[in-house]
Each structure stands twice: as structure tokens, then as C-alpha cells.
Design a protein around this motif. Structure first.
Motif, PDB file in Angstrom:
ATOM      1  N   LYS A  54     -68.809  92.409 -48.107  1.00 26.91           N
ATOM      2  CA  LYS A  54     -67.607  91.567 -48.058  1.00 26.91           C
ATOM      3  C   LYS A  54     -67.602  91.056 -46.459  1.00 26.91           C
ATOM      4  N   GLY A  55     -67.074  89.942 -46.480  1.00 24.51           N
ATOM      5  CA  GLY A  55     -66.603  89.558 -45.197  1.00 24.51           C
ATOM      6  C   GLY A  55     -67.981  89.115 -44.234  1.00 24.51           C
ATOM      7  N   THR A  56     -69.182  88.873 -44.982  1.00 24.26           N
ATOM      8  CA  THR A  56     -70.550  88.292 -44.280  1.00 24.26           C
ATOM      9  C   THR A  56     -70.730  86.967 -44.757  1.00 24.26           C
ATOM     10  N   ASP A  57     -71.458  86.353 -43.883  1.00 20.12           N
ATOM     11  CA  ASP A  57     -71.814  84.768 -44.342  1.00 20.12           C
ATOM     12  C   ASP A  57     -73.289  85.038 -45.436  1.00 20.12           C
ATOM     13  N   LEU A  58     -72.894  84.634 -46.494  1.00 17.38           N
ATOM     14  CA  LEU A  58     -73.980  84.886 -47.494  1.00 17.38           C
ATOM     15  C   LEU A  58     -74.707  83.535 -47.532  1.00 17.38           C
ATOM     16  N   THR A  59     -74.732  82.666 -46.773  1.00 15.48           N
ATOM     17  CA  THR A  59     -75.665  81.472 -46.779  1.00 15.48           C
ATOM     18  C   THR A  59     -77.088  81.922 -45.968  1.00 15.48           C
ATOM     19  N   ARG A  60     -76.672  83.000 -45.311  1.00 13.23           N
ATOM     20  CA  ARG A  60     -77.825  83.311 -44.452  1.00 13.23           C
ATOM     21  C   ARG A  60     -79.141  83.994 -45.401  1.00 13.23           C
ATOM     22  N   HIS A  61     -78.862  84.189 -46.596  1.00 19.17           N
ATOM     23  CA  HIS A  61     -79.568  84.706 -47.616  1.00 19.17           C
ATOM     24  C   HIS A  61     -80.476  83.640 -48.451  1.00 19.17           C
ATOM     25  N   THR A  62     -81.752  83.646 -48.083  1.00 20.51           N
ATOM     26  CA  THR A  62     -82.623  82.655 -48.957  1.00 20.51           C
ATOM     27  C   THR A  62     -82.750  82.917 -50.293  1.00 20.51           C
ATOM     28  N   ALA A  63     -83.125  81.885 -51.052  1.00 25.83           N
ATOM     29  CA  ALA A  63     -83.728  82.213 -52.418  1.00 25.83           C
ATOM     30  C   ALA A  63     -84.528  83.282 -52.671  1.00 25.83           C
TER      31      ALA A  63
END
Length: 331
Positions: A281-290
Motif C-alpha cells: 500500500k502507498g506505492t506507485d503501481l504503474t512502475r510494474h510492467t505486464a
């Protein structure tokens, strides 16, 4: 158990009460009272003071910590903790691996104690980060915050869902939700199949509006065979405002939980908790790729699950596709 409770047990036994009646009066489980009485002489010989004294002696007795004295067992447990297995999964796997050698088993509570009670030695405190909660200390769960239900166009209530979905008798019924990142500005979609616990993750790098979720859902669900596309149960989030379009494109019926009722998709709630080990929680999830999401789903699908008879979700799904039961059975 306190001396006062033991005295109540003794009085109840003298009065001829059943163990269940005594347990109800104490607010204890009947099994707890039954073990207490059996451990200290049975209903005829039970005496509160004697039982309390014996319990205190047992509590003071020095007991070697299994993981502290057995280096090979400690390494075996640590390797699996680092793979993010839960203590319950580790204990079950150990029991299966050494079925005829109970002296080589280890309980899940022993593993928790070795991590959290550092005075008992054995495992590094850092391994707590590998557990589902990631906490450095054990603490009771807090109550989940409740939110007002958003409005959805013509949602089909969960009460209309077929009975085969509720009892997990037929595969192909899924539960879904979003896990949100910092400030609710990023998200990952989660889907879990009810009978096999198989997990799929939706990559949402550009946002989690109804349009983004619709497109990701259609792209993922259409890769499934028809027998695994029976229904989907979701919470009442605005991200599913395009649910009718998803159903039209995938031929999968979508049902919605009642307001304030996340327990109606409890399998998905549990899965989202597991996923927080990877996506805090509280992290940027867009940094994870497919590819990152695919790797996480694969790792989760390779963990043995108690509810599947210690099969993995991947093994359970393969059994379903070959016409077998998704749950392992013993002869």
C-alpha cells in the motif's frame, strides 16, 4: 487458563454439568475445557489447584526451540519463507515430505515464534518482510474502513448468481477487484477463480477508469477457454460502469456484491491480501510492467494451498481442464 476458571470447572464437574455447559459459562470452547479436564485426571480426579500448579510447572519448563537447534530444518524453512510461502504452507509441506517422521515436522506457530520472538532465536527478524502482512510485530487486525457504494448502471445483484457459483461445484466462476496504489491514482486488477484459486492480474498502466478496466478485462478474459468463463463477481466500484460491454464481449455474466459486503467475494479479498506482499500500500503501481504482473501471478499460482488439499492453483486448474476435481483427495 486462570485459577478462577479452573475452580469454575471443578465446581461444574462436582455438580454433574456437561463439559459443554461448563464451557458456555466460561465463554470458552468446549474443546478447550475438554482438553483441560483430560490433561489433569479426567472428570472424577480433576482438582483446580492441582491443575493450576501443574500448568505453571509446564509453562516454566525450559523447552529447546526446534528451529534454533536444527540447522537443516532452519535452512529448509528459511528458503521457503524467502519464496513467500506462509508458515502454514511450510508446515504442511514439511509434514507431507516426512509423513512417517513426525519428529521432523514443524508447526506454523513455531515458525511465527521464531520470527517474532527474537529471544527464542532461530530465524532473522528480516524474514517478517516475507510474510503476507510484512509486519515486524504481531498485532490484531483493525476493522476495515467502509465506503459508500458508488452507483452502477443496472447492476445484477449477487443474489441472482447461480448456486453452482456459490458452492464452487463448477469451475469458471471468478471474483475480481482492484488493488490501489498511492493516493488511489494507480491500480492493478485482480481476478481469482473460485474453485481453483487461480489468479490473473490486469495491467492498468494508464489508469483505472471504467474504459481502462473494460479493455483490460476483455483482453484477459477472452484468452480463457469457454468452460472457464461462467461468471464474475465484483464489488460496487465505478470502475465497472462498463460491465454490460464486458459481458457482451466475453459472454461472461457479471454480478455485484451487496453494499458493504466484501465478504461476499472473500476469495478475492484473501488473494488481494497475498498480493500486498508484492504491491505494498502507498506505492506507485504503474512502475510494474505486464511481465512483472505475470511473474507475480505465476509465483502465487505455484504456492500450495490448504483449501486445495495442498495442491497449487496451477495444479488445480490443470486438474479441472482434464476433467478432474480441483481439490486433492486422500484415499
Amino acid at each position: 487458563m486462570s485459577l478462577a476458571e479452573r475452580e469454575e470447572i471443578s465446581r461444574g464437574l462436582c455438580a454433574g454439568w456437561s463439559l459443554r455447559r461448563i464451557a458456555r459459562g466460561l465463554g470458552r470452547a468446549a474443546s478447550t475445557v475438554s482438553r483441560e479436564v483430560a490433561r489433569h485426571g479426567g472428570p472424577v480426579a480433576y482438582r483446580a489447584v492441582v491443575a493450576d500448579s501443574a500448568a505453571r510447572v509446564r509453562a516454566r519448563r525450559p523447552k529447546p526451540v526446534k528451529l534454533a537447534v536444527d540447522a537443516r530444518l532452519r535452512a529448509w524453512v528459511q528458503t521457503r519463507l524467502e519464496k513467500r510461502w506462509s508458515p502454514g504452507q511450510i508446515a504442511a509441506a514439511r509434514k507431507l515430505a516426512f509423513a512417517d517422521q513426525p519428529e521432523r515436522w514443524v508447526s506454523h506457530e513455531t515458525i511465527y515464534q521464531a520470527i517474532y520472538v527474537q529471544s527464542r532465536g532461530a530465524l532473522r527478524r528480516e524474514l517478517a518482510a516475507c510474510l503476507r502482512t510484512g509486519r515486524a510485530l504481531r498485532r490484531p487486525r483493525g476493522q476495515a474502513r467502509r465506503h459508500l457504494p458508488p452507483r452502477l448502471p443496472s447492476p445484477i445483484p449477487i443474489s441472482a448468481r447461480p448456486a453452482e457459483a456459490a458452492d464452487r461445484a463448477v469451475p469458471g466462476h471468478w471474483e475480481g477487484d482492484l488493488i490501489l496504489g498511492a493516493g488511489n491514482s494507480s491500480a492493478i486488477g485482480t481476478l481469482v477463480e473460485r474453485s481453483t484459486r487461480f489468479v490473473l492480474l490486469l495491467h492498468l498502466p494508464h489508469g483505472h477508469t471504467a474504459e481502462h478496466v473494460r479493455d483490460a478485462m476483455i483482453a484477459t478474459i477472452t484468452t480463457l477457454p469457454a468452460q472457464l468463463r461462467r461468471s464474475l463477481t465484483w464489488d460496487r466500484g465505478n470502475e465497472m460502469a462498463r460491465h454490460a460491454e464486458i459481458t457482451l464481449a466475453t459472454d461472461m455474466a457479471i454480478y455485484f456484491c451487496d453494499p458493504h459486503s466484501p465478504w461476499q467475494r472473500g476469495t478475492n479479498e484473501n488473494t488481494n491480501g497475498l498480493l500486498r506482499q508484492y504491491f505494498p500500500k502507498g506505492t506507485d503501481l504503474t512502475r510494474h510492467t505486464a511481465d512483472d504482473l505475470a511473474a507475480v501471478a505465476a509465483e502465487l499460482n505455484e504456492r500450495p494451498r490448504h483449501t486445495l488439499g495442498w495442491l497449487t492453483p496451477a495444479q488445480s486448474l490443470n486438474r479441472v481442464l482434464s476433467g478432474q476435481s480441483p481439490v486433492a483427495t486422500t484415499a
